[in-house]
Design a protein around this motif. Structure first.
Motif, PDB file in Angstrom:
ATOM      1  N   ARG A 351       0.826  -1.211   0.000  1.00 13.72           N
ATOM      2  CA  ARG A 351       0.000   0.000   0.000  1.00 13.72           C
ATOM      3  C   ARG A 351       0.865   1.268   0.000  1.00 13.72           C
ATOM      4  O   ARG A 351       0.577   2.247  -0.665  1.00 13.72           O
ATOM      5  CB  ARG A 351      -0.906  -0.012   1.234  1.00 13.72           C
ATOM      6  N   LYS A 354       2.277   2.040  -3.407  1.00 11.12           N
ATOM      7  CA  LYS A 354       1.254   2.462  -4.363  1.00 11.12           C
ATOM      8  C   LYS A 354       0.692   3.853  -4.032  1.00 11.12           C
ATOM      9  O   LYS A 354       0.649   4.729  -4.884  1.00 11.12           O
ATOM     10  CB  LYS A 354       0.113   1.425  -4.344  1.00 11.12           C
ATOM     11  N   THR A 355       0.326   4.037  -2.778  1.00  9.74           N
ATOM     12  CA  THR A 355      -0.403   5.263  -2.462  1.00  9.74           C
ATOM     13  C   THR A 355       0.495   6.417  -2.036  1.00  9.74           C
ATOM     14  O   THR A 355       0.175   7.567  -2.271  1.00  9.74           O
ATOM     15  CB  THR A 355      -1.448   5.022  -1.343  1.00  9.74           C
TER      16      THR A 355
END
Ligand SMILES: Cc1ncc(COP(=O)(O)O)c(C=O)c1O
Length: 402
Positions: A351, A354-355
């Protein structure tokens, strides 16, 4: 070709390292990575190595630098290291030193030297994953060594016997450990020595980060404590593994083992069989650079890394949620983060990349029993200034969101 049918059983224990995969991320410019625990290349002593290489390759020296050499390693480098170790409270001579291709090679050789399939190695939970990787090829089982605990020798021995072997050695990353950044205190070191005496096993003291202390008092190496008990390195069961990777440059692949001469003798046989010797040219260059600039260079490294550690700790104090905890290392390159139970470092990394475009190492790979999902390792060696503040703010956002 069906490769599975020709592979040895030991290959079943050898898996791709999460760290090596992650190092690929360092090439993406927009990622802030706290993943790779590697020295800052801006700090390499380039000029000193340029001078050393010119000297080593000058007429008169060049033939020796480019020739095969003895498996023990360069006489000049071993003499320098014997002095260096003596300065650390480990009086010894060149016969107590073997030059290795990085301290990683020493871990492989020590595994090969002592572990039979089913034997037990004692390690911290967590420990350096590269040590587990090196030892795994020799098919050991692991038992948990906690220098703060009073667990009896008989209990370790019984457990090892039940697994079909015996305890062979205890492995410890002693100073500013990879991955936790923690240092084993004097009492812990003495307890490990007592336990090793009771079990009649060896101790592998991995001191890869020993020189990188930023504050606090140095703790004597376990080998120094044992020499103080027994009077001579020749009577000692502790095998010290050192490295120039964190102080001079890892690309040279120069490390060393310091131990009783019969142990060095066995390791020399192993080195002869494995790679004959570590690169002659690199050994000569390291001997030249170490003799001239080791102390001044290490003190510059300490100053730079101390500021980076302080920057990371300050950012963590500012940004992290209350139920997240971390170590406050006195040296080395790592801060170890423990998140609430139930959180998963590996999921968090997916995560985070990606974020928020921030990277770190999930902690589970450092645990011999596969526990520790709620931990992550951050390295402060590469980033400084605003990148650290921004990276830790991003990390805190990902953790909060999870
Ligand atoms: C604790 C520890 N031991 C050994 C090594 C191996 O280092 P080298 O082979 O470069 O000496 C590392 C590398 O990161 C480490 O962290």
């Amino acid at each position: 070709m069906q490769w599975e049918q020709v592979l040895a059983p030991r290959m079943g224990r050898m898996k791709a390292s999460e760290i090596r995969e992650l190092l690929k991320l360092l090439d993406q410019p927009d990622i802030i990575s706290f993943a790779g625990g590697i020295p800052d290349p801006r700090m390499f002593p380039v000029a000193a190595f340029q001078e050393a290489m010119a000297r080593v390759l000058a007429p008169g020296q060049a033939a020796a630098a480019l020739q095969y050499s003895v498996s023990e390693g360069s006489a000049a480098l071993r003499a320098w290291l014997a002095d260096h170790m003596t300065g650390l409270g480990i009086p010894c001579g060149p016969d107590n030193i073997l030059i290795t291709s990085g301290s990683q090679q020493a871990l492989d050789y020590l595994g090969k030297l002592m572990i039979g399939a089913g034997d037990t190695v004692l390690v911290n939970w967590p420990t350096y994953m590269g040590a587990l990787g090196a030892f795994n090829a020799y098919e050991p089982t692991y038992d948990r060594l906690d220098p703060g605990s009073n667990r009896e020798a008989a209990d370790f021995a019984a457990k090892a016997k039940a697994k079909g072997g015996r305890v062979k050695f205890a492995y410890l990353s002693v100073d500013f450990a990879n991955p936790t950044g923690e240092t084993i205190d004097l009492a812990g070191r003495q307890r490990v020595l007592d336990l090793a005496e009771d079990l009649d096993i060896a101790i592998v003291e991995d001191a890869a980060y020993q020189a990188l202390r930023y504050d606090g008092e140095p703790v004597p190496p376990i080998l120094a404590l044992e020499i103080a008990r027994k009077g001579s390195i020749e009577a000692c069961r502790t095998i010290y593994s050192g490295s120039f990777s964190k102080t001079l440059a890892p690309g040279l692949r120069i490390g060393w083992v310091c131990a009783a001469s019969p142990v060095i003798g066995k390791l020399v046989l192993m080195k002869q069989a494995a790679d004959l010797h570590s690169p002659t040219l690199n050994q000569m260059a390291v001997a030249d650079v170490a003799a001239r600039v080791f102390d001044s260079h290490v003190s510059a490294l300490r100053q730079a890394y101390r500021a980076r550690r302080d920057g990371m700790l300050a950012a963590l104090d500012r940004e992290m949620p209350k139920d997240v905890h971390w170590t406050r290392p006195e040296g080395g390159m790592f801060v170890w983060i423990t998140m609430p139970d139930g959180m998963d470092g590996a999921e968090l990394l997916a995560r985070a990349i990606k974020t928020e475009k921030v990277a770190f190492v999930p902690g589970r790979a450092f645990f011999a029993d596969g526990s520790g999902s709620n931990t992550i390792r951050l390295s402060f060696s590469l980033n400084d200034g605003p990148a650290v503040d921004e990276g830790i703010a991003r990390l805190a956002r990902v953790i909060r969101a999870a």
